[in-house]
Design an enzyme around this catalytic site. Sequence first.
Site, PDB file in Angstrom:
ATOM      1  CE  LYS A  89      -3.538 -20.399  13.319  1.00  0.00           C
ATOM      2  NZ  LYS A  89      -3.116 -19.766  14.592  1.00  0.00           N
ATOM      3  CD  GLU A 107      -4.469  -9.094  14.917  1.00  0.00           C
ATOM      4  OE1 GLU A 107      -4.868  -8.169  14.206  1.00  0.00           O
ATOM      5  OE2 GLU A 107      -4.277 -10.246  14.499  1.00  0.00           O
ATOM      6  CG  ASP A 128      -6.124 -17.929  14.340  1.00  0.00           C
ATOM      7  OD1 ASP A 128      -5.799 -17.556  13.195  1.00  0.00           O
ATOM      8  OD2 ASP A 128      -5.344 -18.529  15.111  1.00  0.00           O
ATOM      9  NE  ARG A 137      -2.898  -1.698   2.808  1.00  0.00           N
ATOM     10  CZ  ARG A 137      -3.652  -2.211   3.781  1.00  0.00           C
ATOM     11  NH1 ARG A 137      -4.791  -1.621   4.110  1.00  0.00           N
ATOM     12  NH2 ARG A 137      -3.285  -3.289   4.414  1.00  0.00           N
ATOM     13  NE  ARG A 163       5.500  -0.064   7.265  1.00  0.00           N
ATOM     14  CZ  ARG A 163       5.365  -1.343   6.953  1.00  0.00           C
ATOM     15  NH1 ARG A 163       4.894  -1.692   5.780  1.00  0.00           N
ATOM     16  NH2 ARG A 163       5.687  -2.277   7.825  1.00  0.00           N
ATOM     17  N   GLY A 202       1.343  -6.832  22.873  1.00  0.00           N
ATOM     18  CA  GLY A 202       1.340  -7.126  21.443  1.00  0.00           C
ATOM     19  C   GLY A 202       1.004  -8.575  21.118  1.00  0.00           C
TER      20      GLY A 202
END
Lengths: 464, 464
Positions: free
Chosen positions: B226, B211, B222, B66, B70, B208
Site C-alpha cells: 500500500k 487470517e 501488505d 468458483r 454459491r 477474524g
Amino acid sequence: MYRDPVQSLEALLPPAAAGAAMRPLRVGMIGIGTVGAGTFRVLARNQAEIAGRAGRGIRMVVVCARSLARAMGVVGTGVALTNDPMQVATHPDVDVLVEAAGGTGPARDWVLAAIRAGKHVVTANKALLATHGNEIFAAARQHGVAVAYEGAVAVSIPIVKALREGLVANRIEWVAGIINGTTNFILSKMRDEGVGFAEALAQAQALGYAEADPTFDIEGIDAAHKITLLAANAFGMPVRFADAQVEGITALQGLDVACAEQLGYRIKLLGVARRRRDGEAEGVELRVHPALVPAMHLLAQVNGSMNAVMVKGDASGVTMYYGAGAGGEQTASAVIADLVDVARLEGTRPAQRVPHLGFHASAVNEDLAVLPRAAVHTRHYLRVPVHSAQQIEAVAAWLAAQQVPVGQVTLANDKALPPGSGPQVLVLTDTVAQSIVDLAVQALAAHPAVAGPVVALRVEMLAG
Amino acid sequence: MYRDPVQSLEALLPPAAAGAAMRPLRVGMIGIGTVGAGTFRVLARNQAEIAGRAGRGIRMVVVCARSLARAMGVVGTGVALTNDPMQVATHPDVDVLVEAAGGTGPARDWVLAAIRAGKHVVTANKALLATHGNEIFAAARQHGVAVAYEGAVAVSIPIVKALREGLVANRIEWVAGIINGTTNFILSKMRDEGVGFAEALAQAQALGYAEADPTFDIEGIDAAHKITLLAANAFGMPVRFADAQVEGITALQGLDVACAEQLGYRIKLLGVARRRRDGEAEGVELRVHPALVPAMHLLAQVNGSMNAVMVKGDASGVTMYYGAGAGGEQTASAVIADLVDVARLEGTRPAQRVPHLGFHASAVNEDLAVLPRAAVHTRHYLRVPVHSAQQIEAVAAWLAAQQVPVGQVTLANDKALPPGSGPQVLVLTDTVAQSIVDLAVQALAAHPAVAGPVVALRVEMLAG
C-alpha cells in the site's frame, strides 16, 4: 464493445484540433488578499508539478484588485491588472473565474456574470454559496459550466470531493465536524488554560486566529454556512441555510468546560447534519452548536485552529478527514485542486461531470426539509445549580417525571467550581427530543431546589 | 471564449447518439467472496442513490465464481454466471472489469486481457498492483483505458483520490500511515491488555481480524504494497515495491510496548514514504516498520483494526484520513466509487483523465529512486539491557562517542519490566542516519556494560 460516438468522431479530427484542449487553462481572479495571493504563489511555485498532474498548465491571465500597486507586488508584470471585477468575470481570454474577494452581494453578481459568459467558476466563498448557492448552481447548470468550491469547507481538507466522489456508493447517515478554526482555537484555550470565553477570544484576536469583528465565527454562522453545503451534498437536498439552527459559543461558561471534563467529555463547536425519520416523514437535522464529545473520541483530539469532519456512510462506516481550517496557501491547495478538475472537464458533457451538489438535478429531493428544533433528537448535558447537594435525587426524580431519560447524575467536583459557587447537579440524558428538554429546562427554573439558571448542552457520541 | 472542438462536433450529433453514454455502465466481476459480494450488495441496495449521483446506472451483467451455486445465492438469477475468468475479462457486453478475486499471477493475466479488449478495470488488489502495476498501467495507457484502485489502500478511505486529486496543488513532502488493520488490532491488544505478540495474534485470528496464514499482514508486506502505491502517487515515481524496506511486528516485545508508554509514545506499524535530499541526489524513503509515535499524536489514537493516513503537502500542511481498513462493504464503497469515476469518463480523452499514478507519463521521474536502508534518517528508540543501573551514563557517553545524537536517556520503570528482568537503559535519539545506528547497535553487543540484545526501533514525530 461499446464505443462512445464522440470518441469515434474525435478520431476524425485533425491532430491540431484534437490536441487543442491541452493549451493552458486561463484563469481570471477577483481579489488578491490572503487567498488570492496564496493561490498565485502556489500556482507559480508548483507549476511544473501541477502541470505534470493536470496534463496542462494553469495560467493566471488577469487579476482584479482594489490596489493595483499592491497587486503588482504580488503577481509581477506578467498578469493583466484591473480595478473592475466585471471585466475579469467576462474577459474574453478567461476560461475560469476564481472569486477570491469574499462577501455575498457583489460576489453574487460577478459569479452570475461569469456563468452567463460561459466561464467556469472556482470559489472558496461559503457565505456566498450558502446564501445564493441554489441560484448560482441553477445558472451554472443552465449555461453548462462548473462551479467548484472545495475551499469553502475546511479549506485544505478535500471533504467536498470525499463526500461527493469518494463516498458516492453510500447512503450517508450523518456528517459532523469541527469546521470553524477560530472557535476551536478559543475552546481549546478555555479547556487547556481554564480561561473564560472573553479572554480566550482576546488571545485568538491577538494571534490572528480571530478577526476584529468575530461575529460570523463565534456566533456559529460560518460553521452553519459550511455544514449547510455538506448536508446538501450528503443527502441530495437544496442549500437550506435559512433553516439551519445556529448557536455559537458566546454564552459558553468555563464552568461547563470544567464540568464536561469531569464527566469525560470535551466541548467542541460542531456542525451536524443527520438524516432521520421523524414519524412518517424523513427530515434532516441541520444545526451548529457547542456539544459535549467523549474525551477519547478522535474529534475531541482536534485542537487549536484545526478542522475535522466525520462522515457515516452505510457501506463505508465512519471515515474522518482532518486538516487546517484556514490560511492562504491551505485554501489555495483547494482552489487549485478545483482548477485542475476544471482543466480536465473541457469537452465533457455536463451529464458526465460531478454534479454541483453531488446529485443530478433530477435526483435532488426538493421535499427533504430541515427538521425544526423541537424535533431534533440528541443526548443532553444539564447543569442544575441547587441550594444543597442533598437535592440531587429530587432533581433526578423530577426530570424523569418530565419524561427526560436521565442516564447519569452526579455532583460537580468542588475543584471544578469557581470560589463561592453553590453545588451543581450534572445530568447526562439518553437520546431525547429537544422539545422535552426545552420544557423541562424552562420548568426547572421554578423548582424550589434550583438556585440559578439551568444550562443545557447537547452531547454527541458520533459512534460508528 | 475558447470552445472545445469536440464539444462543438458533439452538438452536430443526432440526439440519440449524444445521449448514448447515459445507458447503464455494464460491469463484469471476477470473484464473489467478501469484496465481490459486498460490491454486489451495495450496488443493489443503493442503486437509486448511486444513479442519482453518477447520472447513469451501474449494472452487474456477468460474474465469475468458483461455485456457481454459491454465486447464485448472492446475485440471484438476473446476472450471467461463469467459471471462466477470461470470459468475463473479454465479454462483449462488459464495459468495465471488477477484479475481486485476489492473488497476483492469474489476476495479472485477467486484468491484462481485459485491458487489451478495451475494458476499464477496477480492483482493490494491492498485491497485484504493487508487483505488476508498472506493466498494467503501461498497458492501460497504450489501450486508452482506466485502471482504478481506490480500494487497494485503506479500503473505505478515499486516500488515493485525496492524494491524486484533492492535494494536486501540493508538492508532497511525506505520506505516513497505519495501513494494515490486522497489525493495528494486534498492537492495540498488546498495549491495552499487556499481552505478548503471540497471544494478541491468536485473539486476532479467533475474532477474524487475522487470517489463518497471517504472514502478509504481520510481516508488513501488505502495508508495503500500500505505501508503495501511495509513494508513486505522491512523488511521481514508478511503483517500486521491490525496493521498499519491510519489517513486520513478529519480533516486537511487550516490554518495548511498555517502555514506549513510559516515555510517552505508542508503537504502531507505519508505512512511511518521505521525499528527501541525500547529498546531491533526491530520493525517497520507502519503508514499513513498527515505530514509536507520540501518545498525544492523532495517529496514536487510531486503535483496533482502523486505518489512517497522514499527508504533508507544502501548501495544505498536514491532512489526515481515517476509516476502516478492511471489510466487504467498506471495500465495496471504494470499488463503487471507482466505478462511478469510470462511468463519467466515457468519451473523454486519456489526457483529460486523472493519471493512474497521479502524474502523466511524461512527468513521471523514472530516476527517483528509493534510498537504501543506510541512508534513511529518523529518530530512534534504543533499549539497552545493562548489568547495573549505574551504567546508564557509560552507555550514553559511549553512544555519543559513536556519533549517535542522544536526546533523552532514562531507566525503564520497574513496573514496566517483567519479573527477573535486569535494568534497561532507554534512549531517545535525535534524527540520525540508519547506518550510524546500525553500527552502534552492533558494537554495543560487545560493550562490557551490556547484558543482552539491544533493541532499536524508529521514532516518527509526524509533525506539521
